[in-house]
Scaffold this motif. Structure first.
Motif, PDB file in Angstrom:
ATOM      1  N   MET A 183       0.847  -1.200   0.000  1.00 13.90           N
ATOM      2  CA  MET A 183       0.000   0.000   0.000  1.00 13.90           C
ATOM      3  C   MET A 183       0.884   1.253   0.000  1.00 13.90           C
ATOM      4  O   MET A 183       2.113   1.173   0.121  1.00 13.90           O
ATOM      5  CB  MET A 183      -0.962  -0.027   1.194  1.00 13.90           C
ATOM      6  N   CYS A 184       0.256   2.377  -0.197  1.00 12.09           N
ATOM      7  CA  CYS A 184       0.959   3.659  -0.226  1.00 12.09           C
ATOM      8  C   CYS A 184      -0.117   4.712  -0.038  1.00 12.09           C
ATOM      9  O   CYS A 184      -1.156   4.654  -0.710  1.00 12.09           O
ATOM     10  CB  CYS A 184       1.658   3.817  -1.573  1.00 12.09           C
ATOM     11  N   THR A 185       0.123   5.645   0.867  1.00  6.07           N
ATOM     12  CA  THR A 185      -0.917   6.643   1.157  1.00  6.07           C
ATOM     13  C   THR A 185      -1.211   7.503  -0.072  1.00  6.07           C
ATOM     14  O   THR A 185      -2.339   7.961  -0.266  1.00  6.07           O
ATOM     15  CB  THR A 185      -0.514   7.490   2.384  1.00  6.07           C
ATOM     16  N   THR A 186      -0.199   7.711  -0.942  1.00  4.14           N
ATOM     17  CA  THR A 186      -0.467   8.506  -2.165  1.00  4.14           C
ATOM     18  C   THR A 186      -1.455   7.761  -3.059  1.00  4.14           C
ATOM     19  O   THR A 186      -2.286   8.374  -3.717  1.00  4.14           O
ATOM     20  CB  THR A 186       0.812   8.775  -2.977  1.00  4.14           C
ATOM     21  N   TYR A 187      -1.344   6.427  -3.094  1.00  4.48           N
ATOM     22  CA  TYR A 187      -2.243   5.635  -3.943  1.00  4.48           C
ATOM     23  C   TYR A 187      -3.666   5.730  -3.402  1.00  4.48           C
ATOM     24  O   TYR A 187      -4.622   5.969  -4.156  1.00  4.48           O
ATOM     25  CB  TYR A 187      -1.776   4.178  -3.996  1.00  4.48           C
ATOM     26  N   LEU A 188      -3.789   5.574  -2.106  1.00  8.09           N
ATOM     27  CA  LEU A 188      -5.109   5.674  -1.490  1.00  8.09           C
ATOM     28  C   LEU A 188      -5.727   7.046  -1.808  1.00  8.09           C
ATOM     29  O   LEU A 188      -6.906   7.151  -2.156  1.00  8.09           O
ATOM     30  CB  LEU A 188      -4.955   5.481   0.017  1.00  8.09           C
ATOM     31  N   CYS A 189      -4.899   8.058  -1.758  1.00  8.47           N
ATOM     32  CA  CYS A 189      -5.346   9.425  -2.058  1.00  8.47           C
ATOM     33  C   CYS A 189      -5.830   9.509  -3.515  1.00  8.47           C
ATOM     34  O   CYS A 189      -6.886  10.083  -3.795  1.00  8.47           O
ATOM     35  CB  CYS A 189      -4.177  10.381  -1.805  1.00  8.47           C
ATOM     36  N   ALA A 190      -5.046   8.912  -4.426  1.00 10.51           N
ATOM     37  CA  ALA A 190      -5.412   8.954  -5.851  1.00 10.51           C
ATOM     38  C   ALA A 190      -6.736   8.233  -6.086  1.00 10.51           C
ATOM     39  O   ALA A 190      -7.603   8.722  -6.824  1.00 10.51           O
ATOM     40  CB  ALA A 190      -4.298   8.329  -6.696  1.00 10.51           C
ATOM     41  N   VAL A 191      -6.926   7.091  -5.419  1.00 13.18           N
ATOM     42  CA  VAL A 191      -8.166   6.317  -5.571  1.00 13.18           C
ATOM     43  C   VAL A 191      -9.353   7.143  -5.059  1.00 13.18           C
ATOM     44  O   VAL A 191     -10.385   7.276  -5.726  1.00 13.18           O
ATOM     45  CB  VAL A 191      -8.070   4.975  -4.797  1.00 13.18           C
ATOM     46  N   VAL A 192      -9.181   7.733  -3.884  1.00 12.12           N
ATOM     47  CA  VAL A 192     -10.259   8.512  -3.274  1.00 12.12           C
ATOM     48  C   VAL A 192     -10.615   9.722  -4.140  1.00 12.12           C
ATOM     49  O   VAL A 192     -11.795  10.017  -4.375  1.00 12.12           O
ATOM     50  CB  VAL A 192      -9.832   8.947  -1.847  1.00 12.12           C
ATOM     51  N   MET A 193      -9.586  10.406  -4.649  1.00  9.32           N
ATOM     52  CA  MET A 193      -9.860  11.600  -5.474  1.00  9.32           C
ATOM     53  C   MET A 193     -10.608  11.208  -6.742  1.00  9.32           C
ATOM     54  O   MET A 193     -11.552  11.894  -7.150  1.00  9.32           O
ATOM     55  CB  MET A 193      -8.551  12.313  -5.834  1.00  9.32           C
ATOM     56  N   ASP A 194     -10.193  10.098  -7.378  1.00 13.20           N
ATOM     57  CA  ASP A 194     -10.876   9.661  -8.609  1.00 13.20           C
ATOM     58  C   ASP A 194     -12.330   9.308  -8.306  1.00 13.20           C
ATOM     59  O   ASP A 194     -13.232   9.599  -9.091  1.00 13.20           O
ATOM     60  CB  ASP A 194     -10.138   8.459  -9.230  1.00 13.20           C
ATOM     61  N   GLU A 195     -12.530   8.684  -7.163  1.00 10.67           N
ATOM     62  CA  GLU A 195     -13.893   8.297  -6.785  1.00 10.67           C
ATOM     63  C   GLU A 195     -14.757   9.548  -6.554  1.00 10.67           C
ATOM     64  O   GLU A 195     -15.899   9.619  -7.019  1.00 10.67           O
ATOM     65  CB  GLU A 195     -13.818   7.456  -5.508  1.00 10.67           C
ATOM     66  N   LEU A 196     -14.191  10.534  -5.855  1.00 10.26           N
ATOM     67  CA  LEU A 196     -14.951  11.765  -5.600  1.00 10.26           C
ATOM     68  C   LEU A 196     -15.270  12.475  -6.912  1.00 10.26           C
ATOM     69  O   LEU A 196     -16.387  12.982  -7.102  1.00 10.26           O
ATOM     70  CB  LEU A 196     -14.157  12.696  -4.668  1.00 10.26           C
ATOM     71  N   LYS A 197     -14.294  12.470  -7.839  1.00 14.13           N
ATOM     72  CA  LYS A 197     -14.545  13.095  -9.153  1.00 14.13           C
ATOM     73  C   LYS A 197     -15.684  12.364  -9.861  1.00 14.13           C
ATOM     74  O   LYS A 197     -16.548  12.990 -10.474  1.00 14.13           O
ATOM     75  CB  LYS A 197     -13.273  13.035 -10.009  1.00 14.13           C
ATOM     76  N   ASP A 198     -15.664  11.019  -9.775  1.00 13.10           N
ATOM     77  CA  ASP A 198     -16.739  10.234 -10.402  1.00 13.10           C
ATOM     78  C   ASP A 198     -18.109  10.607  -9.836  1.00 13.10           C
ATOM     79  O   ASP A 198     -19.111  10.563 -10.530  1.00 13.10           O
ATOM     80  CB  ASP A 198     -16.509   8.723 -10.195  1.00 13.10           C
ATOM     81  N   TYR A 199     -18.150  10.969  -8.576  1.00 12.13           N
ATOM     82  CA  TYR A 199     -19.411  11.397  -7.956  1.00 12.13           C
ATOM     83  C   TYR A 199     -19.752  12.851  -8.314  1.00 12.13           C
ATOM     84  O   TYR A 199     -20.764  13.369  -7.886  1.00 12.13           O
ATOM     85  CB  TYR A 199     -19.311  11.289  -6.429  1.00 12.13           C
ATOM     86  N   GLY A 200     -18.832  13.516  -8.997  1.00 14.30           N
ATOM     87  CA  GLY A 200     -19.084  14.895  -9.425  1.00 14.30           C
ATOM     88  C   GLY A 200     -18.557  15.962  -8.476  1.00 14.30           C
ATOM     89  O   GLY A 200     -18.865  17.141  -8.628  1.00 14.30           O
ATOM     90  N   PHE A 201     -17.749  15.571  -7.497  1.00 18.80           N
ATOM     91  CA  PHE A 201     -17.200  16.575  -6.574  1.00 18.80           C
ATOM     92  C   PHE A 201     -15.910  17.164  -7.156  1.00 18.80           C
ATOM     93  O   PHE A 201     -14.971  16.407  -7.452  1.00 18.80           O
ATOM     94  CB  PHE A 201     -16.882  15.940  -5.204  1.00 18.80           C
ATOM     95  N   PRO A 202     -15.834  18.491  -7.313  1.00 19.31           N
ATOM     96  CA  PRO A 202     -14.617  19.077  -7.887  1.00 19.31           C
ATOM     97  C   PRO A 202     -13.435  19.026  -6.906  1.00 19.31           C
ATOM     98  O   PRO A 202     -13.574  19.396  -5.738  1.00 19.31           O
ATOM     99  CB  PRO A 202     -14.996  20.529  -8.173  1.00 19.31           C
ATOM    100  N   ILE A 203     -12.298  18.548  -7.411  1.00 22.91           N
ATOM    101  CA  ILE A 203     -11.057  18.573  -6.628  1.00 22.91           C
ATOM    102  C   ILE A 203     -10.333  19.861  -7.023  1.00 22.91           C
ATOM    103  O   ILE A 203     -10.166  20.146  -8.207  1.00 22.91           O
ATOM    104  CB  ILE A 203     -10.172  17.346  -6.962  1.00 22.91           C
TER     105      ILE A 203
END
Ligand code: ATP
Length: 441
Positions: free
Chosen positions: A18-38
């Motif tokens: 694991m890697c915290t940067t990866y978790l961050c990337a996954v979470v950001m992509d998921e939020l974008k998919d839900y329509g939340f602007p990063i």
């Protein structure tokens, strides 16, 4: 009513993956998919390299997301906390994730999203805490106190030590910064040998250096963009701008697919961990400094090939080391002599030895060879025995004076900076090429 949510995450990984940067990337992509602007780039903040419970490079991450209502904030929180729970290595004793949410009302800012990032101002108490976490040791209670004072919400998993880094990643001032592009592997490939086409890394380096840097260590035949741990990262490209790391990625080819890519703005390679100090005696263990002193005695080599010297000033002295992995740098360090005036950059470890990351020679001392005197017949004399002066092997002439002649010898070193090769560089350490091109220096 819009709210900007700062999200900090840390301590999700372990040495087995694991890697915290990866978790961050996954979470950001998921939020974008839900329509939340990063908003803006996510941050990868390296903290005190001597922190006791770090897995590797003591990195923590943060990013900003925009929400329009309380309900949206709750949705965002749930998405993030669920992912942290799902992807963190919670079974590992030393993995103690922490997540911090810091909410800012947006009526003070106009909502030009492209420009928003540059207008944001964080509480100075948070910035001070973050800078302190880069340079010193802090406690979970310190993080809780600061979070409470600014109204940030904290979420602790197990011991929740990660809130220390999560909060620091939100608040860290970035007077100087670099970028790192991280390409992640398909999970099915984790733990297998990375299949990067090395010749394309060489080509990328030739085309983008020094806007990208630390791609390779040609002397050591080492590809520095490739990690050597079982983490999800295929490679990481470091550079001055997001454009140049993107351009570099377009040149690097691999024989395995990339699952996703994320670009982080970071305090890596800025020397943010170093504090300039004027007295050697005022330095402490587990902190990093820039300090000037005179070489007290010629360096010596200890088992393992590490080069050690003693540095002193009016206030005291400290042992400094160029460790074996620093390779050629160690050879240069070894050529310093008693009397050289230098400035060292580095951190003090458990045993009180300063691990030198780079140094500057301010003034070279004169170096001498001690040789036997010449005889009046022109022949070099020989020792006549301990404290018995010299004797000429040709004409037999003797002198009682024991003193050798001092002959000045040319030093191979020049005044100026010397630093470690990319293979041995610490994440926070600023390479000389960055000092030379002088970005925000
Ligand atoms: P990686 O670089 O692979 O993400 P890591 O080296 O960052 O891993 P972590 O798993 O994040 O290691 O563990 C570091 C822990 O130390 C975290 O819980 C973090 O909150 C904490 N920490 C960070 N800086 C300090 C500090 N200055 N003082 C005390 N604790 C700290």
């Amino acid at each position: 009513m819009y709210h900007l949510i700062y999200v900090g995450i840390d301590d999700t990984d372990s040495s087995s993956g694991m890697c915290t940067t990866y978790l961050c990337a996954v979470v950001m992509d998921e939020l974008k998919d839900y329509g939340f602007p990063i908003i803006g780039y996510p941050r990868l903040i390296r903290l005190n390299p001597f922190a006791r419970f770090k897995t590797r490079g003591n990195g923590a991450v943060s990013f900003k997301v925009l929400v329009k209502s309380y309900e949206e904030f709750e949705t965002v929180k749930n998405i993030i906390l669920n992912r942290v729970k799902q992807l963190s290595h919670l079974k590992e004793e030393n993995t103690n994730p922490g997540v911090v949410f810091y909410k800012v009302k947006m009526d003070d800012y106009n909502l030009d999203l492209d420009d928003l990032d540059s207008k944001l101002v964080l509480p100075s108490v948070l910035e001070d805490y973050s800078q302190n976490t880069v340079r010193n040791m802090v406690t979970i209670e310190d993080a809780e106190r600061i979070a409470d004072s600014i109204g940030a919400e904290i979420y602790k998993f197990k011991k929740g030590r990660g809130i220390i880094g999560a909060l620091a990643a939100i608040g860290c001032p970035l007077d100087d910064s670099t970028f790192e592009l991280l390409a992640y592997r398909m999970p099915v490939n984790y733990g297998t040998k990375r299949r990067i086409k090395y010749e394309t890394v060489l080509e990328m380096d030739q085309n983008t250096y020094p806007c990208t840097f630390d791609n390779l260590d040609e002397e050591e035949g080492y590809v520095a963009i490739e990690p050597h741990t079982p983490c999800p990262i295929l490679y990481g490209i470091r550079g001055e701008t997001s454009d140049c790391v993107k351009k570099a990625q377009s040149m690097v080819k691999s024989c395995e697919p990339i699952e996703r890519t994320a670009i982080f703005i970071t305090n890596q390679h800025t020397d943010q961990h170093l504090k300039k100090i004027s007295q050697i005696s005022k330095m402490d263990k587990f902190k990093c400094y820039i300090v000037k002193g005179e070489v007290a005695e010629n360096p010596h080599i200890i088992e393992g090939g590490h080069v050690i010297l003693k540095l002193y000033d009016d206030s005291g002295s400290i042992e400094c080391a160029a460790y074996e992995p620093t390779k050629g740098f160690r050879e240069i360090f070894k050529q310093l002599i008693k009397g050289d005036l230098i400035v060292v950059y580095g951190g003090i470890g458990e045993k009180g030895t300063l691990n030198v990351e780079k140094f500057k020679i301010v003034k070279l001392a004169n170096a001498y060879d001690a040789i036997n005197p010449l005889c009046s017949c022109g022949k070099r004399m020989k020792s006549a025995g301990k404290n018995k002066g010299f004797k000429c092997p040709k004409c037999g002439r003797k002198i009682k004076d024991n003193h050798k002649i001092l002959l000045e010898v040319k030093r191979n070193l020049k005044e100026g900076f010397y630093d470690v090769p990319p293979s041995a560089r610490r994440h926070l350490s600023k390479p000389l090429i960055r000092c030379q091109i002088g970005k925000k220096d």
